[in-house]
Design an enzyme around this catalytic site. Structure first.
Site, PDB file in Angstrom:
ATOM      1  N   ASP A  12       0.850  -1.175   0.000  1.00 50.49           N
ATOM      2  CA  ASP A  12       0.000   0.000   0.000  1.00 50.49           C
ATOM      3  C   ASP A  12       0.894   1.236   0.000  1.00 50.49           C
ATOM      4  OD1 ASP A  12      -2.260   1.464   0.244  1.00 50.49           O
ATOM      5  OD2 ASP A  12      -2.698   0.889   2.308  1.00 50.49           O
ATOM      6  N   ASP A 137      -2.989   2.728  -6.005  1.00 49.65           N
ATOM      7  CA  ASP A 137      -1.936   2.747  -4.990  1.00 49.65           C
ATOM      8  C   ASP A 137      -1.791   1.444  -4.209  1.00 49.65           C
ATOM      9  OD1 ASP A 137      -4.280   2.925  -3.548  1.00 49.65           O
ATOM     10  OD2 ASP A 137      -3.466   4.303  -2.070  1.00 49.65           O
ATOM     11  N   GLU A 138      -2.378   0.352  -4.697  1.00 46.81           N
ATOM     12  CA  GLU A 138      -2.373  -0.889  -3.935  1.00 46.81           C
ATOM     13  C   GLU A 138      -2.170  -2.102  -4.821  1.00 46.81           C
ATOM     14  OE1 GLU A 138      -6.005  -0.157  -1.014  1.00 46.81           O
ATOM     15  OE2 GLU A 138      -5.439  -2.254  -1.224  1.00 46.81           O
TER      16      GLU A 138
END
Length: 413
Positions: A12, A137-138
DNA sequence: TCTGGGGTCCTTTTCCTT
DNA sequence: TCTGAAGGAAAAGGACCC
């Protein structure tokens, strides 16, 4: 030889949007900054205030601040300095302005975030090819078969990836490594920012059971509230409930899933590729619009949305069969209507026609706040039964319901 | 002056067919 | 012919996530 132990990582990026903005505007480091809006017109206006100048020309005092902002919108993300004031994701900008009027307001810049997103993912797949994309973003990464992926429970490989991302982009991330995705996702939150945490199967009771049920990815505010009414606050308490009680209380699927999740079990594989199911465009108006009085403006927006979805479909090479609309009224209640065509399409006119039929089935007494157009049941354009659209004669074949309900409500648009 | 936009997935309702 | 059950597909609504 022993078979390798399943090791799944969840990675993350830390405060992703804000961190990207700080790379671009380092003079803002340490200041309360919110990134907000997401409403195109206003974002453009904000961008113009900043655009076209070298960094050193933009003094701190020249950045737009929250208290000067008028209009609709919410905060997408906030820097840690801004969070001190109680402003954070999903808070209305007007409300945020009261809490922290001096906070600097930057427009969201998806193109820039996507650029960094692609960059950090490429760095990861160079090291560990089995990566599942979970948004900008992950990601999940399968460490199991990667050289070094078993060392120290995955810590060594996690550290390697973290360092590679930081060296090449300047961005930090948090990583959790566990026997499955469910636990890895929770683990990545343990040690933020820029942390690593490892969860082993036997650590379930000590590390997972004390956590609130909300920490399980998939338990949102509604499910949590229901659990609370039964006196269940923690994952451990959830795990004490027998399967048949959970199934009776939450239904077959959800009940069984809650049972598995509370015991830390999750067999979902890391999926490296997936096809989209639907594409949509929606917009919130600057002011609530009236179906009759603002008919012309509404019609124009409606057509534009259809053209945008059509363009998205064509650009990405998909066609869809189910056309739907979404309305949000001034009381924030929403309705959807959709209909399934006989043939797949990505043609703006066809979508507009079908969406128009949907609109006729919707109640239009309240004023509208938002309008959206969606195309679902997607397949790749090359293997679809696309009705040839090159002539204006292409018919749209509608489901039966449309005309019936127009007659019933007498509404038209 | 509350509350964005783009998705996925699941459940319930409704309608149609057998 | 009528009625109902059963099951599937489509429609609608919502929960949830980033």
């Amino acid at each position: 030889m022993k078979p390798p132990i399943r090791r799944i990582a969840h990675l993350d990026m830390d405060a992703f949007y804000a961190s990207v903005e700080l790379l671009r505007y380092p003079q803002l480091k340490g200041l309360p900054v919110v990134i907000g809006g997401g409403r195109r017109a206003q974002d453009e206006a904000l961008r113009e205030q900043l655009g076209g100048r070298a960094l050193h020309e933009i003094g701190i005092s020249e950045f737009p601040v929250l208290k000067d902002y008028t209009g609709r919108g919410v905060i997408t993300t906030a820097t840690y300095a801004a969070r001190q004031f109680g402003v954070g994701s999903a808070l209305g900008l007007m409300k945020a302005a009261k809490l922290c009027p001096q906070a600097i307001l930057l427009p969201v810049d998806f193109a820039e975030y996507r650029h960094y997103s692609r960059a950090f993912k490429a760095i990861i797949t160079d090291i560990a090819p089995l990566m599942e994309d979970r948004g900008v973003d992950e990601v999940y990464i399968d460490f199991t078969e990667v050289p070094g992926g078993q060392r120290e429970g995955g810590r060594v490989l996690a550290r390697l990836i973290q360092k590679a991302i930081f060296d090449q982009t300047g961005l930090t991330c948090s990583v959790g490594v566990a026997p499955n995705k469910l636990l890895a996702k929770m683990a990545s939150e343990f040690n933020k920012p820029n942390g690593i945490s490892i969860v082993q199967e036997e650590e379930l009771e000590g590390k997972i059971w004390p956590l609130a049920c909300r920490k399980i990815n998939g338990i949102g505010p509604k499910a949590d509230e229901k659990l609370q009414t039964h006196g269940i606050q923690t994952i451990g308490q959830l795990a004490q409930r027998p399967l048949d009680w959970l199934v009776r209380t939450f239904g077959n699927k959800t009940g069984a899933w809650l049972f598995e999740a509370s015991h830390g079990r999750d067999a979902r594989p890391v999926v490296t590729e997936s096809e989209p199911v639907s594409m949509s465009r929606e917009t919130t108006f600057d002011r609530d619009l009236h179906a009759v009085r603002d008919k012309a403006e509404l019609g124009q927006i409606f057509t534009t949305l259809c053209e945008q979805v059509a363009a998205d479909l064509q650009r990405k090479g998909y066609v869809g069969k189910t056309i739907g609309i979404k309305l949000r009224f001034d009381d924030f209640k929403s309705v959807t209507r959709d209909l399934t065509l006989a043939h797949h399409t990505s043609d703006a006119k066809t979508i507009r026609q079908a969406a128009g039929q949907c609109l006729k089935r919707a109640p239009l007494t309240r004023r509208l706040r938002l309008l959206g157009v969606r195309v679902g049941a997607l397949v790749r354009a090359e293997h679809a039964d696309v009705y040839k659209q090159n002539k204006a004669t292409a018919p749209v074949e509608y489901a039966q319901a449309a005309t019936k309900s127009i007659a019933k409500t007498g509404q038209l648009f």
